[in-house]
Design a protein around this motif. Structure first.
Motif, short mmCIF file in Angstrom:
data_model
loop_
_atom_site.label_atom_id
_atom_site.label_comp_id
_atom_site.label_asym_id
_atom_site.label_seq_id
_atom_site.Cartn_x
_atom_site.Cartn_y
_atom_site.Cartn_z
N VAL A 21 29.36 -10.04 -32.03
CA VAL A 21 28.71 -10.86 -32.95
C VAL A 21 28.13 -12.24 -32.85
CG1 VAL A 21 28.51 -12.30 -35.40
CG2 VAL A 21 29.67 -9.42 -35.49
N LEU A 22 28.70 -12.91 -31.79
CA LEU A 22 28.52 -14.02 -30.90
C LEU A 22 27.25 -13.83 -29.72
CD1 LEU A 22 29.18 -17.72 -31.19
CD2 LEU A 22 30.52 -16.72 -29.32
N TYR A 23 26.96 -12.75 -29.00
CA TYR A 23 26.23 -12.74 -28.63
C TYR A 23 24.72 -11.99 -29.22
CZ TYR A 23 23.38 -10.49 -25.09
OH TYR A 23 22.44 -10.01 -23.72
N GLY A 24 25.54 -11.21 -30.64
CA GLY A 24 23.76 -11.04 -30.62
C GLY A 24 22.76 -12.53 -31.78
N ALA A 41 18.48 -8.26 -31.28
CA ALA A 41 19.76 -9.01 -31.85
C ALA A 41 20.22 -8.41 -33.15
CB ALA A 41 19.94 -9.81 -32.46
N GLY A 42 19.37 -7.37 -33.83
CA GLY A 42 19.60 -6.78 -34.98
C GLY A 42 20.25 -5.44 -34.57
N VAL A 43 19.87 -4.59 -33.65
CA VAL A 43 20.95 -3.58 -32.65
C VAL A 43 22.21 -3.63 -32.67
CG1 VAL A 43 20.59 -1.85 -31.09
CG2 VAL A 43 18.65 -2.73 -32.19
N ILE A 44 22.29 -5.63 -31.54
CA ILE A 44 23.67 -5.69 -31.38
C ILE A 44 24.80 -6.17 -32.67
CG2 ILE A 44 25.48 -7.31 -30.30
CD1 ILE A 44 22.80 -7.61 -28.16
N LEU A 45 24.37 -6.32 -33.94
CA LEU A 45 24.83 -6.81 -34.72
C LEU A 45 25.66 -5.91 -35.34
CD1 LEU A 45 23.07 -10.44 -36.35
CD2 LEU A 45 25.22 -9.77 -35.18
N VAL A 49 29.15 -3.38 -36.27
CA VAL A 49 29.76 -2.72 -37.49
C VAL A 49 29.95 -1.52 -37.71
CG1 VAL A 49 29.19 -2.41 -39.89
CG2 VAL A 49 28.25 -4.47 -39.23
N ILE A 50 29.30 -0.45 -36.32
CA ILE A 50 29.20 0.65 -35.90
C ILE A 50 30.61 0.94 -35.52
CG2 ILE A 50 28.83 2.75 -34.91
CD1 ILE A 50 25.86 1.70 -35.49
N LEU A 51 31.07 0.16 -34.12
CA LEU A 51 32.12 0.04 -33.51
C LEU A 51 33.60 -0.42 -34.55
CD1 LEU A 51 33.48 0.37 -31.29
CD2 LEU A 51 33.42 -2.30 -31.30
N TYR A 52 32.92 -1.29 -35.94
CA TYR A 52 34.39 -1.43 -36.50
C TYR A 52 34.97 -0.17 -37.59
CZ TYR A 52 37.29 -3.31 -40.71
OH TYR A 52 37.82 -3.01 -41.97
N GLY A 129 19.68 -3.84 -41.23
CA GLY A 129 19.81 -3.32 -42.11
C GLY A 129 20.11 -1.61 -42.31
N ALA A 130 18.09 -1.80 -41.88
CA ALA A 130 18.55 -0.52 -41.27
C ALA A 130 19.14 0.69 -39.92
CB ALA A 130 16.47 0.10 -40.70
N MET A 131 19.12 0.34 -39.47
CA MET A 131 20.34 0.68 -38.55
C MET A 131 22.27 1.02 -39.52
SD MET A 131 19.55 -0.61 -34.77
CE MET A 131 21.61 0.80 -34.60
#
Length: 150
Positions: A21-24, A41-45, A49-52, A129-131
């Motif tokens: 998240v910090l990197y994003g 940044a949107g993809v990274i954030l 959540v996907i990793l979680y 949001g879309a991802m």
């Protein structure tokens, strides 16, 4: 006594998610000066959540970041992006003409900086949001074929 054979994966994930998240956020706010920006940044954030969701389960991720929030986030991103363009039109400029956002002295760049930051935030919100909405749609569906039938 119940043993958790994924304890290392869970601990490492809890350590990695804040770093992701910090990197994003770094990519987001460094994007107007170098490589990066709202899309990356949107993809990274979203990946955080996907990793979680992959480690702790999709229902747990949906409780942490609800699907209604992800849909709203995507909509807010589109509205923010479009709103900056209409703001420029209302100020007498062309659509997404950042210099028209503020009445400033010739050679001023305040509108340019504010416009880019707002546009990049809109892209960040829209992409993440879309991802996540797409991920929830695919991950939350019921399988048509049982695992045993493969």
């Amino acid at each position: 006594m119940k043993s958790d054979h994924h304890v290392i994966l869970r601990v490492i994930t809890k350590v990695l998610i804040p770093v992701i998240v910090l990197y994003g956020l770094y990519v987001q706010f460094h994007g107007d000066f170098g490589p990066g920006g709202g899309f990356q940044a949107g993809v990274i954030l979203a990946v955080a959540v996907i990793l979680y969701a992959l480690v702790f389960g999709v229902p747990s991720a949906m409780r942490a970041v609800p699907p209604a929030f992800t849909r709203s986030l995507a909509a807010v991103g589109v509205l923010l992006y479009a709103g900056v363009g209409f703001w420029a039109l209302l100020q007498g400029g062309q659509y997404l003409e950042y210099q028209a956002l503020f009445q400033e002295e010739p050679g001023g760049h305040h509108g340019q900086h504010v416009g880019i930051i707002l546009i990049e935030l809109g892209v960040l919100f829209g992409v993440s949001g879309a991802m996540l909405t797409i991920f929830y749609a695919f991950a939350g569906r019921v399988a048509e074929i049982r695992d045993e039938d493969w």
